[in-house]
Design a protein around this motif. Structure first.
Motif, PDB file in Angstrom:
ATOM      1  N   SER A 139       0.825  -1.206   0.000  1.00 44.52           N
ATOM      2  CA  SER A 139       0.000   0.000   0.000  1.00 44.52           C
ATOM      3  C   SER A 139       0.863   1.262   0.000  1.00 44.52           C
ATOM      4  CB  SER A 139      -0.954   0.004   1.193  1.00 44.52           C
ATOM      5  OG  SER A 139      -0.235   0.112   2.398  1.00 44.52           O
ATOM      6  N   LYS A 140       1.975   1.239   0.721  1.00 46.83           N
ATOM      7  CA  LYS A 140       2.870   2.394   0.724  1.00 46.83           C
ATOM      8  C   LYS A 140       3.507   2.606  -0.645  1.00 46.83           C
ATOM      9  CE  LYS A 140       4.101   2.289   5.608  1.00 46.83           C
ATOM     10  NZ  LYS A 140       5.188   2.139   6.586  1.00 46.83           N
ATOM     11  N   ILE A 141       3.905   1.527  -1.288  1.00 43.67           N
ATOM     12  CA  ILE A 141       4.493   1.634  -2.633  1.00 43.67           C
ATOM     13  C   ILE A 141       3.457   2.147  -3.617  1.00 43.67           C
ATOM     14  CG2 ILE A 141       5.413   0.279  -4.558  1.00 43.67           C
ATOM     15  CD1 ILE A 141       6.883  -1.415  -2.487  1.00 43.67           C
TER      16      ILE A 141
ATOM     17  N   LYS B 227       0.934   4.075  -2.925  1.00 42.92           N
ATOM     18  CA  LYS B 227       0.738   5.499  -2.632  1.00 42.92           C
ATOM     19  C   LYS B 227       1.868   6.328  -3.254  1.00 42.92           C
ATOM     20  CE  LYS B 227       0.323   8.700   1.225  1.00 42.92           C
ATOM     21  NZ  LYS B 227       0.390   8.848   2.683  1.00 42.92           N
ATOM     22  N   LEU B 228       3.103   5.856  -3.121  1.00 39.75           N
ATOM     23  CA  LEU B 228       4.232   6.573  -3.714  1.00 39.75           C
ATOM     24  C   LEU B 228       4.140   6.597  -5.240  1.00 39.75           C
ATOM     25  CD1 LEU B 228       7.198   5.353  -1.504  1.00 39.75           C
ATOM     26  CD2 LEU B 228       6.258   7.651  -1.623  1.00 39.75           C
ATOM     27  N   GLU B 229       3.702   5.500  -5.837  1.00 38.39           N
ATOM     28  CA  GLU B 229       3.555   5.464  -7.293  1.00 38.39           C
ATOM     29  C   GLU B 229       2.501   6.455  -7.749  1.00 38.39           C
ATOM     30  OE1 GLU B 229       2.663   1.372  -8.074  1.00 38.39           O
ATOM     31  OE2 GLU B 229       4.785   0.839  -8.326  1.00 38.39           O
ATOM     32  N   ARG B 230       1.387   6.561  -7.015  1.00 41.31           N
ATOM     33  CA  ARG B 230       0.350   7.540  -7.380  1.00 41.31           C
ATOM     34  C   ARG B 230       0.880   8.959  -7.259  1.00 41.31           C
ATOM     35  NH1 ARG B 230      -2.734   3.736  -4.715  1.00 41.31           N
ATOM     36  NH2 ARG B 230      -2.665   4.862  -2.743  1.00 41.31           N
ATOM     37  N   GLU B 231       1.666   9.227  -6.197  1.00 34.35           N
ATOM     38  CA  GLU B 231       2.234  10.569  -6.037  1.00 34.35           C
ATOM     39  C   GLU B 231       3.180  10.914  -7.179  1.00 34.35           C
ATOM     40  OE1 GLU B 231       4.055  10.981  -2.229  1.00 34.35           O
ATOM     41  OE2 GLU B 231       2.166  10.672  -1.140  1.00 34.35           O
ATOM     42  N   VAL B 232       4.000   9.960  -7.575  1.00 30.84           N
ATOM     43  CA  VAL B 232       4.940  10.198  -8.669  1.00 30.84           C
ATOM     44  C   VAL B 232       4.171  10.430  -9.972  1.00 30.84           C
ATOM     45  CG1 VAL B 232       6.696   9.081 -10.112  1.00 30.84           C
ATOM     46  CG2 VAL B 232       6.881   9.009  -7.627  1.00 30.84           C
ATOM     47  N   ASN B 233       3.139   9.630 -10.215  1.00 25.78           N
ATOM     48  CA  ASN B 233       2.345   9.798 -11.433  1.00 25.78           C
ATOM     49  C   ASN B 233       1.607  11.130 -11.431  1.00 25.78           C
ATOM     50  OD1 ASN B 233       3.131   7.381 -12.542  1.00 25.78           O
ATOM     51  ND2 ASN B 233       1.393   6.245 -11.709  1.00 25.78           N
ATOM     52  N   ASP B 234       1.128  11.571 -10.265  1.00 25.64           N
ATOM     53  CA  ASP B 234       0.456  12.866 -10.188  1.00 25.64           C
ATOM     54  C   ASP B 234       1.433  14.009 -10.438  1.00 25.64           C
ATOM     55  OD1 ASP B 234      -1.933  11.637  -9.689  1.00 25.64           O
ATOM     56  OD2 ASP B 234      -1.873  11.955  -7.506  1.00 25.64           O
ATOM     57  N   GLN B 235       2.672  13.863  -9.999  1.00 22.76           N
ATOM     58  CA  GLN B 235       3.666  14.907 -10.236  1.00 22.76           C
ATOM     59  C   GLN B 235       4.107  14.933 -11.687  1.00 22.76           C
ATOM     60  OE1 GLN B 235       6.803  14.293  -7.451  1.00 22.76           O
ATOM     61  NE2 GLN B 235       5.640  15.057  -5.710  1.00 22.76           N
TER      62      GLN B 235
END
Length: 87
Positions: free
Chosen positions: A58-60, A62-70
Motif C-alpha cells: 500500500s505504501k508503494i 501510494k508513492l507510485e500515485r504521487e509520482v504519477n500525479d507529479q
C-alpha cells in the motif's frame, strides 16, 4: 520448462528420502503437546510477514500515485508550451 526438470527431480527425490527417517524431536513435541506452540509461533510469524507485505504494497502504491500525479502536470505543461507559437 525443461530447465526446471532436474531441480524438480532433485526436490522430489529428497522428499522421499526425508519422509522415511523418523523425526524424534517432532515425536517428542507431539507427545508433550508442545507441537501446538511451534505451530502457533510459525503462524504468528507468517501472519506478521503477510501484514508487513500488505502495508509495504500500500505504501508503494501510494508513492507510485504521487509520482504519477507529479509527472502529469509536467507533460501537460510541455504539451501546452509546444502549442504556443515561437517568436
Amino acid at each position: 520448462m525443461l530447465r526446471f526438470l532436474p531441480l524438480l527431480t532433485l526436490l522430489l527425490g529428497s522428499q522421499s528420502v526425508m519422509a522415511q527417517q523418523p523425526v524424534e524431536m517432532a515425536d517428542q513435541l507431539r507427545a508433550d503437546g508442545k507441537i501446538w506452540v511451534v505451530v502457533a509461533v510459525i503462524a504468528i510469524v507468517f501472519v506478521g510477514i503477510v501484514i508487513y507485505l500488505v502495508r509495504l504494497d500500500s505504501k508503494i502504491g501510494k508513492l507510485e500515485r504521487e509520482v504519477n500525479d507529479q509527472k502529469r502536470p509536467l507533460t501537460n505543461r510541455s504539451a501546452t508550451s509546444a502549442d504556443r507559437p515561437t517568436r
